[in-house]
Design an enzyme around this catalytic site. Structure first.
Site, PDB file in Angstrom:
ATOM      1  N   HIS A 150      -6.526   3.729  10.474  1.00 44.70           N
ATOM      2  CA  HIS A 150      -5.644   4.386  11.445  1.00 44.70           C
ATOM      3  C   HIS A 150      -5.679   5.905  11.290  1.00 44.70           C
ATOM      4  CE1 HIS A 150      -3.055   4.252   7.871  1.00 44.70           C
ATOM      5  NE2 HIS A 150      -2.432   5.282   8.389  1.00 44.70           N
ATOM      6  N   ASP A 151      -5.753   6.399  10.054  1.00 44.50           N
ATOM      7  CA  ASP A 151      -5.782   7.846   9.826  1.00 44.50           C
ATOM      8  C   ASP A 151      -7.065   8.472  10.355  1.00 44.50           C
ATOM      9  OD1 ASP A 151      -3.389   8.707   8.676  1.00 44.50           O
ATOM     10  OD2 ASP A 151      -3.968   8.013   6.691  1.00 44.50           O
ATOM     11  N   GLN A 152      -8.191   7.894   9.961  1.00 44.68           N
ATOM     12  CA  GLN A 152      -9.477   8.523  10.274  1.00 44.68           C
ATOM     13  C   GLN A 152      -9.796   8.456  11.762  1.00 44.68           C
ATOM     14  OE1 GLN A 152     -10.646  10.271   7.986  1.00 44.68           O
ATOM     15  NE2 GLN A 152      -9.541   9.421   6.249  1.00 44.68           N
TER      16      GLN A 152
ATOM     17  N   HIS B 144      -0.264  11.292  -3.808  1.00 46.85           N
ATOM     18  CA  HIS B 144      -0.503  12.637  -4.347  1.00 46.85           C
ATOM     19  C   HIS B 144       0.654  13.576  -4.003  1.00 46.85           C
ATOM     20  CE1 HIS B 144      -2.396  12.349  -0.324  1.00 46.85           C
ATOM     21  NE2 HIS B 144      -1.857  13.546  -0.145  1.00 46.85           N
TER      22      HIS B 144
ATOM     23  N   ASP C 275       1.723   5.006   0.443  1.00 43.54           N
ATOM     24  CA  ASP C 275       1.200   6.119   1.220  1.00 43.54           C
ATOM     25  C   ASP C 275       1.188   7.421   0.426  1.00 43.54           C
ATOM     26  OD1 ASP C 275       0.546   7.463   3.855  1.00 43.54           O
ATOM     27  OD2 ASP C 275       2.453   8.443   3.410  1.00 43.54           O
TER      28      ASP C 275
ATOM     29  N   ASP D  33     -11.163   7.116   0.312  1.00 43.36           N
ATOM     30  CA  ASP D  33     -11.521   8.015   1.410  1.00 43.36           C
ATOM     31  C   ASP D  33     -12.916   8.604   1.216  1.00 43.36           C
ATOM     32  OD1 ASP D  33      -9.274   7.733   2.985  1.00 43.36           O
ATOM     33  OD2 ASP D  33      -8.197   9.397   2.072  1.00 43.36           O
TER      34      ASP D  33
ATOM     35  N   ARG E  41       0.867  -1.170   0.000  1.00 42.38           N
ATOM     36  CA  ARG E  41       0.000   0.000   0.000  1.00 42.38           C
ATOM     37  C   ARG E  41       0.905   1.221   0.000  1.00 42.38           C
ATOM     38  NH1 ARG E  41      -0.800   4.636   3.664  1.00 42.38           N
ATOM     39  NH2 ARG E  41      -2.998   5.165   3.677  1.00 42.38           N
TER      40      ARG E  41
ATOM     41  N   GLU F 108      -2.852   5.052  -1.858  1.00 40.46           N
ATOM     42  CA  GLU F 108      -3.600   6.088  -1.148  1.00 40.46           C
ATOM     43  C   GLU F 108      -3.348   7.365  -1.933  1.00 40.46           C
ATOM     44  OE1 GLU F 108      -3.930   8.607   3.007  1.00 40.46           O
ATOM     45  OE2 GLU F 108      -2.005   7.873   2.294  1.00 40.46           O
TER      46      GLU F 108
ATOM     47  N   HIS G 251     -15.460   6.470   2.867  1.00 39.76           N
ATOM     48  CA  HIS G 251     -15.388   6.618   4.321  1.00 39.76           C
ATOM     49  C   HIS G 251     -16.092   7.886   4.779  1.00 39.76           C
ATOM     50  CE1 HIS G 251     -13.682   8.572   7.892  1.00 39.76           C
ATOM     51  NE2 HIS G 251     -13.781   7.368   8.414  1.00 39.76           N
TER      52      HIS G 251
ATOM     53  N   ASN H 163      -6.213  10.425  13.695  1.00 38.18           N
ATOM     54  CA  ASN H 163      -6.028  11.858  13.450  1.00 38.18           C
ATOM     55  C   ASN H 163      -7.159  12.698  14.047  1.00 38.18           C
ATOM     56  OD1 ASN H 163      -3.513  11.803  12.206  1.00 38.18           O
ATOM     57  ND2 ASN H 163      -4.407  11.278  10.215  1.00 38.18           N
TER      58      ASN H 163
END
Length: 469
Positions: A269-271, A146, A143, A199, A141, A179, A202, A274
């Site tokens: 983990h991000d959502q 962008h 990261d 995303d 995956r 991502e 989500h 963070n």
């Protein structure tokens, strides 16, 4: 944070439990060597060195072998858009690794397209091959791609994908997953990347469940059900439209891609991490709503991803943690709290003191899974719910997915929709009502009911699935 030991052995001890719950793949957050005793992994500075805190390289290989023996795949998160802030000495002896032409949130960008970039590209391409061949990971995956800037005739991401597939020689299938906040559909499809973390889906799920509209959620607050329906049917919610959050066009057309090109999730983990207080979805929304939305996630054609402990309704927070010392540590501590000053709940300095200290060991320990909670009455009920849905997916849906086509959606009400996906030998149909008010259906889809959260399709907060010829 997956187990009290914090090592590969701790994951190995739970492999059978994961398999029994219906999970088919495990994804590890980044392993590249980092400064300090604990870290999410995104501050790595030695991409070829698995951090010793988790065990020796032989331990990592043993873990992957054990997962394969249990019938589970293992994927690894890799970071090719920046190096961590401490311990990165590449710039001192190889300054051509970086370029000031672009800026990233982490400083100077990595030089993928300027003078001397050939060897920079090789360094990261071979790193991907290293994980896939030396350790036999089943996929990677990538990261925040962008933030990878490259104006070369062939983008480094496309070259990496080609080289990885060539290296497998047709003998192994590996999953290469992006991502990408820019939602660039150009990188997905046959011969390109397997899938992208979605995303958009989500954010649609989250706004429906919680009603939140802070930050990037503002771009979904106007019509969360419609955004989610478009994601489930066509991939991205934003396919070139102007986002109310960025005030700029975002995304590319994705309606031609298979739903298998989009990985959907209610949490990651991000959502979770963070958020200022690291709350999981079950702590923010009603249980009946989370159960209903999880049924959409787990039975829709797109591959569903769960965040550790989600399958047994874990209520522990997952917090941002690290172990930097000196001025850098203090800057991280201060920056973490200042980051949330624009939110009404943390506008006052005194309120920001509630935000856990990312450097404190207690913050890390609060985030470490308490597996005994999975054996509680509530934990067993959640496991039964997720297990039944994953078993249904494996039996009725997965065999029909190889030929899955993009779906077609229509809104039945502002917060209700119907989606139809053409599958092998059949059609999969979902009717979902994400509102407290019932809707009246003008007939129901023909076919066999696979699953329903309510005896009456269209009832408040209900989802019903049909399989039709």
């Amino acid at each position: 944070a997956f187990s009290p030991s914090g090592r590969y052995l701790g994951v190995m001890a739970e492999l059978e439990n994961l398999k029994e719950s219906g999970i088919t793949a495990i994804e590890l957050m980044p392993l590249a060597d980092f400064a300090g005793k604990r870290n999410w992994g995104y501050d790595g500075v030695l991409p070829y060195a698995p951090d010793s805190r988790y065990g020796r390289p032989e331990g990592l290989k043993g873990f992957i072998d054990a997962a394969h023996a249990a019938g589970l795949m293992v994927l690894l998160d890799v970071v090719y858009n920046h190096f961590g802030p401490k311990g990165n000495y590449l710039g001192l002896y190889a300054p051509q690794f970086f370029t000031e032409r672009y800026k990233t949130p982490w400083g100077a960008a990595i030089n993928f397209g300027g003078e001397g970039s050939r060897w920079v590209r090789e360094y990261f391409i071979h790193n991907a091959l290293y994980w896939l061949t030396e350790f036999r990971f089943d996929g990677l995956r990538f990261d925040a791609v962008h933030a990878i800037h490259d104006e070369s005739p062939k983008h480094v991401l496309l070259e990496l994908c080609e080289r990885a597939n060539e290296a497998m020689g047709g003998h192994r299938h590996v999953h290469l997953v992006l991502e990408n906040d820019a939602n660039q559909a150009r990188f997905l499809g046959k011969g390109k990347y397997t899938a992208q973390w979605n995303d958009d889906s989500h954010h649609g799920y989250h706004v429906l469940a919680t009603g939140e509209s802070d930050g990037y959620y503002v771009a979904y607050a106007d019509a969360p059900a419609k955004h989610l329906a478009r994601c489930l049917a066509e991939g991205f919610a934003y396919q070139g439209e102007v986002s109310p959050f960025s005030k700029a066009p975002r995304g590319e057309k994705s309606g031609h891609l298979s739903p298998l090109a989009f990985i959907d999730f209610l949490q990651n983990h991000d959502q979770v991490g963070n958020r200022a207080l690291g709350e999981r979805l079950v702590a923010l929304a009603e249980e009946r709503i989370v159960r209903m939305l999880s049924a959409i996630l787990l039975l829709a054609p797109s591959p569903p991803m769960l965040f550790m402990g989600e399958e047994w309704g874990c209520r522990q927070p997952f917090l941002y943690f690290c172990d930097f010392s000196g001025p850098l540590g203090e800057a991280v501590r201060r920056g973490r709290r200042e980051e949330f000053s624009r939110f009404a709940a943390f506008a006052e300095p005194s309120s920001r003191q509630r935000i856990p200290d990312p450097l404190a060991e207690s913050t890390f320990k609060r985030s470490t899974l308490r597996w005994k909670d999975s054996e509680s009455t509530a934990g067993a009920a959640w496991l039964s719910h997720y297990g039944a849905l994953l078993e249904l997916r494996a039996r009725e849906i997965a065999p029909r997915l190889p030929d899955a086509q993009p779906g077609r959606y229509r809104m039945l009400a502002p917060r209700a929709f119907e989606i139809t996906w053409p599958l092998r030998d059949s059609q999969l149909v979902l009717v979902a009502n994400c509102d407290n008010e019932a809707i009246t259906l003008e007939g129901t889809p023909q076919g066999r009911v696979l699953w329903s959260s309510n005896d009456q399709p269209g009832a408040p907060w209900s989802a019903t699935w049909w399989l039709a010829a």
